[in-house]
Design a protein around this motif. Structure first.
Motif, mmCIF file in Angstrom:
data_model
loop_
_atom_site.group_PDB
_atom_site.id
_atom_site.type_symbol
_atom_site.label_atom_id
_atom_site.label_comp_id
_atom_site.label_asym_id
_atom_site.label_seq_id
_atom_site.Cartn_x
_atom_site.Cartn_y
_atom_site.Cartn_z
ATOM 1 N N UNK A 1 0.835 -1.211 0.000
ATOM 2 C CA UNK A 1 0.000 0.000 0.000
ATOM 3 C C UNK A 1 0.869 1.259 0.000
ATOM 4 N N UNK A 2 1.892 1.275 0.845
ATOM 5 C CA UNK A 2 2.728 2.475 1.017
ATOM 6 C C UNK A 2 3.585 2.742 -0.211
ATOM 7 N N UNK A 3 4.154 1.679 -0.807
ATOM 8 C CA UNK A 3 5.055 1.861 -1.946
ATOM 9 C C UNK A 3 4.461 2.705 -3.064
ATOM 10 N N UNK A 4 3.326 2.294 -3.651
ATOM 11 C CA UNK A 4 2.724 3.113 -4.718
ATOM 12 C C UNK A 4 2.301 4.504 -4.240
ATOM 13 N N UNK A 5 1.869 4.610 -2.974
ATOM 14 C CA UNK A 5 1.390 5.901 -2.459
ATOM 15 C C UNK A 5 2.506 6.946 -2.410
ATOM 16 N N UNK A 6 3.734 6.509 -2.136
ATOM 17 C CA UNK A 6 4.849 7.460 -2.070
ATOM 18 C C UNK A 6 5.521 7.627 -3.430
ATOM 19 N N UNK B 1 1.798 7.075 4.760
ATOM 20 C CA UNK B 1 1.335 7.621 3.476
ATOM 21 C C UNK B 1 1.275 9.146 3.544
ATOM 22 N N UNK B 2 0.776 9.667 4.677
ATOM 23 C CA UNK B 2 0.700 11.125 4.849
ATOM 24 C C UNK B 2 2.099 11.755 4.834
ATOM 25 N N UNK B 3 3.070 11.067 5.423
ATOM 26 C CA UNK B 3 4.439 11.592 5.483
ATOM 27 C C UNK B 3 5.110 11.575 4.104
ATOM 28 N N UNK B 4 4.963 10.458 3.382
ATOM 29 C CA UNK B 4 5.761 10.281 2.168
ATOM 30 C C UNK B 4 5.025 10.413 0.857
ATOM 31 N N UNK B 5 3.757 10.808 0.876
ATOM 32 C CA UNK B 5 2.934 10.792 -0.338
ATOM 33 C C UNK B 5 3.591 11.559 -1.478
#
Length: 469
Positions: free
Chosen positions: A48-53, A104-108
């Motif tokens: 989830x995090x990978x694509x979001x950042x 996600x909020x940190x690295x978007x």
């Protein structure tokens, strides 16, 4: 290794089941069963995090391998341990889902810089958590059966929606999400697991979950929901190069956000250790919880070095221990070693990934339901007929179910508060502790008749200063 931080074994001189080693084949298959139960939970956050950042598919796959590798390290710290690190219980650690939204909020859309900031915040929050562990563990005195039973029940109930989501296919945007095929496959797997538990005996009965996953996966092949693409694309060997996305960066806002996540993880890990200690008949006292929290936080601090995220307890594996009755921590340590191997050999990890999510969902209903049943069993010892104990359970369970029953309930609240509020386990735990203090401690004279027995169902010895009333 000599360890004076855990309870002694049986009085007849035999080893406690937690400290027993099993025959090699049984150790491996039981450890593999733990890995199969938690695999999807480990790879989901980086997925989830990978694509979001803004990472590429290949970089996201690298994050997933790194998460498996670091989960293995954290699990070994927890089960084997050293010095005062490790609960030395059959306790599985992996990437915490509590940090997904804040990360996600940190690295978007910040790419490698976003990942570097996330890793920096995790390192600082984890080191602070390691320092706080000896003090945080003292909260165990506020976990009498009325609290622990409530929290354990909420752990199981909170995990059930995960199993339901897997049963539908796991991806709400997919065309076949919630299809008859997916749900039927989950139902078939559930029936297979129940039948195996009923019909098999001995060791085969204990690995019924693993056998159910294998049989369910084989049935899923002609149904067309088994994806072999991961095996074709996986590298044979790969190592999570330290700081592959650059040196960690430190931003105050990100650090504060991840410190909140760390407190949530420590609260949930404490509840999980109390639940597991009861299940394996080795009560988790302050020293055990301190060691467990140190393993959590140290594992989380090491994790970013190998491109992994914050680690915490995996409650689904608590349910597996309760169901199989295999209490050896060395079985889970073998599972940790398998996780490390999967992180180093992506093609091996892809074999585990063959298990379709609907199949995993069917087995998950049994696993997570077992945790909830353990909580209900604990509540049966909590003297709900006395005082306001029933009211404590009612309020705590009710509030703890809000994120499950009404996911958008807190949508107007500040985002930072959602880290806690969106975790029904954390909110229910806080409510149960506060109400227990309000009704059973403050303004009430101690009643000797209400004191828990020294060797009864209480999860902490009376000598540790655990008076409930």
């Amino acid at each position: 290794m000599t360890d004076d931080s855990v309870a002694e074994g049986p009085s007849d001189g035999r080893k406690h089941p937690v400290d027993e080693t099993l025959p090699p084949l049984k150790m491996f298959t039981s450890g593999l069963q733990h890995v199969a139960a938690m695999y999807a939970g480990v790879v989901a956050p980086p997925l989830i995090v990978g694509p979001a950042v803004g990472l590429t598919a290949k970089e996201t796959a690298f994050l997933m391998g790194a998460s498996l590798f670091t989960a293995g390290i954290a699990t070994l710290l927890q089960t084997i341990g050293f010095w005062k690190v490790g609960a030395r219980l059959p306790f599985v650690n992996g990437v915490s889902f509590a940090g997904v939204a804040p990360m996600i909020a940190i690295g978007k859309d910040r790419g490698h810089d976003g990942i570097a900031v996330i890793f920096g915040a995790i390192i600082v929050a984890s080191l602070l958590g390691f320092v706080l562990a000896p003090y945080f563990c003292k909260l165990v005195r506020f976990f009498p059966p009325v609290v622990t039973g409530t929290v354990i029940t909420l752990i199981g109930v909170s995990l059930l929606p995960v199993a339901f989501n897997w049963s539908q296919g796991g991806n709400a945007t997919a065309d076949d999400y919630g299809s008859m095929t997916n749900i039927t496959m989950a139902a078939v797997t559930l029936v297979i697991v129940l039948a195996l538990r009923k019909l098999l005996r001995g060791f085969l009965q204990q690995i019924a979950i693993l056998l159910g996953l294998v049989i369910g996966t084989l049935i899923a092949i002609p149904a067309g929901i088994t994806d072999f693409g991961a095996i074709k694309e996986a590298d044979v060997v790969g190592f999570p190069t330290p700081f592959a996305f650059g040196a960690p960066q430190f931003e105050i806002a990100a650090i504060i956000s991840m410190c909140i996540v760390m407190l949530v993880c420590m609260t949930e890990s404490t509840a999980d250790m109390l639940a597991l200690g009861k299940i394996v008949d080795r009560p988790a006292d302050e020293k055990v919880i301190e060691g467990g929290l140190r393993a959590d936080t140290l594992g989380s601090a090491i994790s970013p070095l190998f491109n992994g995220f914050m680690c915490s307890a995996f409650a689904q594996n608590v349910g597996l221990v309760a169901m199989t009755k295999i209490r050896s921590r060395f079985v889970v340590a073998v599972g940790g070693a398998i996780l490390i191997l999967l992180g180093l050999v992506p093609v091996a990890a892809s074999v585990i990934a063959l298990v379709p999510l609907p199949v995993l969902g069917g087995a998950g209903i049994v696993l997570f339901g077992t945790v909830a049943a353990s909580g209900i069993q604990t509540l049966a010892t909590a003297a709900l007929e006395k005082g306001e104990n029933a009211l404590i359970v009612a309020a705590a369970v009710g509030i703890g179910l809000i994120p499950i029953a009404a996911p958008q309930f807190y949508h107007a609240f500040p985002e930072d508060l959602l880290v806690v509020l969106d975790s029904g386990i954390s909110t229910g735990c806080v409510v149960a502790i506060v109400l227990n203090l309000a009704f059973n401690h403050f303004g009430r004279k101690p009643d000797p008749a209400d004191e828990p027995p020294v060797n009864g169902e209480h999860v902490v010895p009376a000598a540790a200063g655990v008076g409930v009333h």
